[in-house]
Motif scaffolding. Sequence first.
Motif, PDB file in Angstrom:
ATOM      1  N   ALA A  91       0.951  -1.216   0.014  1.00  0.00           N
ATOM      2  CA  ALA A  91       0.000  -0.040  -0.056  1.00  0.00           C
ATOM      3  C   ALA A  91       0.839   1.193   0.163  1.00  0.00           C
ATOM      4  CB  ALA A  91      -1.047  -0.077   1.319  1.00  0.00           C
ATOM      5  N   ARG A  92       2.161   1.033   0.809  1.00  0.00           N
ATOM      6  CA  ARG A  92       2.738   2.215   0.747  1.00  0.00           C
ATOM      7  C   ARG A  92       3.424   2.717  -0.476  1.00  0.00           C
ATOM      8  NH1 ARG A  92       2.982   6.162   4.117  1.00  0.00           N
ATOM      9  NH2 ARG A  92       5.331   6.361   4.076  1.00  0.00           N
ATOM     10  N   ARG A  93       3.838   1.571  -1.154  1.00  0.00           N
ATOM     11  CA  ARG A  93       4.401   1.898  -2.604  1.00  0.00           C
ATOM     12  C   ARG A  93       3.337   1.932  -3.806  1.00  0.00           C
ATOM     13  NH1 ARG A  93       6.006  -3.457  -1.568  1.00  0.00           N
ATOM     14  NH2 ARG A  93       5.475  -4.976  -2.864  1.00  0.00           N
ATOM     15  N   HIS A  94       2.298   1.891  -3.185  1.00  0.00           N
ATOM     16  CA  HIS A  94       0.927   1.888  -4.363  1.00  0.00           C
ATOM     17  C   HIS A  94       1.068   0.933  -5.093  1.00  0.00           C
ATOM     18  CE1 HIS A  94       0.145   5.974  -2.444  1.00  0.00           C
ATOM     19  NE2 HIS A  94       1.368   6.392  -2.661  1.00  0.00           N
ATOM     20  N   ILE A  96      -1.252  -1.767  -5.789  1.00  0.00           N
ATOM     21  CA  ILE A  96      -2.650  -2.000  -5.325  1.00  0.00           C
ATOM     22  C   ILE A  96      -2.716  -3.658  -5.643  1.00  0.00           C
ATOM     23  CG2 ILE A  96      -5.014  -1.786  -5.790  1.00  0.00           C
ATOM     24  CD1 ILE A  96      -3.323   0.703  -4.617  1.00  0.00           C
ATOM     25  N   ALA A  97      -2.252  -4.168  -6.555  1.00  0.00           N
ATOM     26  CA  ALA A  97      -2.360  -5.489  -6.831  1.00  0.00           C
ATOM     27  C   ALA A  97      -1.921  -6.262  -5.777  1.00  0.00           C
ATOM     28  CB  ALA A  97      -1.985  -5.830  -8.272  1.00  0.00           C
ATOM     29  N   ALA A  98      -0.715  -6.049  -5.475  1.00  0.00           N
ATOM     30  CA  ALA A  98      -0.118  -6.811  -4.483  1.00  0.00           C
ATOM     31  C   ALA A  98      -0.659  -6.561  -3.080  1.00  0.00           C
ATOM     32  CB  ALA A  98       1.467  -6.283  -4.305  1.00  0.00           C
ATOM     33  N   HIS A  99      -1.103  -5.499  -2.789  1.00  0.00           N
ATOM     34  CA  HIS A  99      -1.981  -4.951  -1.643  1.00  0.00           C
ATOM     35  C   HIS A  99      -3.055  -6.130  -1.555  1.00  0.00           C
ATOM     36  CE1 HIS A  99      -3.436  -2.909   1.699  1.00  0.00           C
ATOM     37  NE2 HIS A  99      -4.412  -2.582   0.828  1.00  0.00           N
ATOM     38  N   GLN A 100      -3.798  -5.936  -2.573  1.00  0.00           N
ATOM     39  CA  GLN A 100      -5.136  -6.882  -2.639  1.00  0.00           C
ATOM     40  C   GLN A 100      -4.825  -8.018  -2.473  1.00  0.00           C
ATOM     41  OE1 GLN A 100      -6.704  -5.465  -6.414  1.00  0.00           O
ATOM     42  NE2 GLN A 100      -8.123  -4.175  -5.330  1.00  0.00           N
ATOM     43  N   ARG A 101      -3.804  -8.632  -2.999  1.00  0.00           N
ATOM     44  CA  ARG A 101      -3.510 -10.173  -2.875  1.00  0.00           C
ATOM     45  C   ARG A 101      -3.152 -10.593  -1.175  1.00  0.00           C
ATOM     46  NH1 ARG A 101      -0.684  -9.498  -7.535  1.00  0.00           N
ATOM     47  NH2 ARG A 101       1.262  -9.251  -6.639  1.00  0.00           N
ATOM     48  N   ALA A 102      -2.253  -9.673  -0.665  1.00  0.00           N
ATOM     49  CA  ALA A 102      -2.134  -9.731   0.512  1.00  0.00           C
ATOM     50  C   ALA A 102      -3.243  -9.612   1.671  1.00  0.00           C
ATOM     51  CB  ALA A 102      -0.965  -8.683   1.135  1.00  0.00           C
ATOM     52  N   VAL A 103      -4.084  -8.662   1.249  1.00  0.00           N
ATOM     53  CA  VAL A 103      -5.153  -8.362   2.040  1.00  0.00           C
ATOM     54  C   VAL A 103      -5.985  -9.699   2.058  1.00  0.00           C
ATOM     55  CG1 VAL A 103      -7.149  -6.880   2.536  1.00  0.00           C
ATOM     56  CG2 VAL A 103      -4.794  -6.136   2.393  1.00  0.00           C
ATOM     57  N   SER A 104      -6.262  -9.860   0.797  1.00  0.00           N
ATOM     58  CA  SER A 104      -7.423 -11.227   0.550  1.00  0.00           C
ATOM     59  C   SER A 104      -7.048 -12.460   1.266  1.00  0.00           C
ATOM     60  CB  SER A 104      -7.532 -11.269  -0.915  1.00  0.00           C
ATOM     61  OG  SER A 104      -8.246 -10.051  -1.681  1.00  0.00           O
TER      62      SER A 104
END
Length: 162
Positions: A91-94, A96-104
């Motif tokens: 999320a900090r590096r924007h 979004i795809a990696a952020h969504q995978r991690a959060v999911s």
Amino acid sequence: MTLEPLLDASLAIRLHVAVVLPAALLGAYQLMGPKGTRGHRLLGKIWLVLMVATAFSSFFIHSLNMFYGFGPIHLLSIYVLYASWQAYAAARRHDIAAHQRAVSGLYYGGIVGAGVFTLLPGRIMNAVVFTGHEILPLVILAVAALFLGWSAWRRRVGEDAR
């Protein structure tokens, strides 16, 4: 349904439940709510703190003593700590795809998946939810899990179409 088994449980288990329940609710809201807003970022940070607290509290629970007080569920706790950092860093590096995978992965593996295992016979949450042989809580849980999965899938399909 009765809270007695939970109230009679160790402090570590009560603390674990106290942080995982709001994490489950807040996580569902975050997955279904608008993304990228100031509120999403604030609630996301709170959710990650709850997830980290959930993982840390699990290291003091030794119900499944298979290896020096630890069991397979503690591997999930290590994953939660790692994935929490990955979600935050992405999320900090924007990214979004990696952020969504991690959060999911955190939500569906760390909360939904692990939550299902807490309902197995002999576990405290099984006694809390199913005392009196009530089937209604299981039906509600199954419907809620299906709805959350369907909502996340619909959101992802809608985002992919854009």
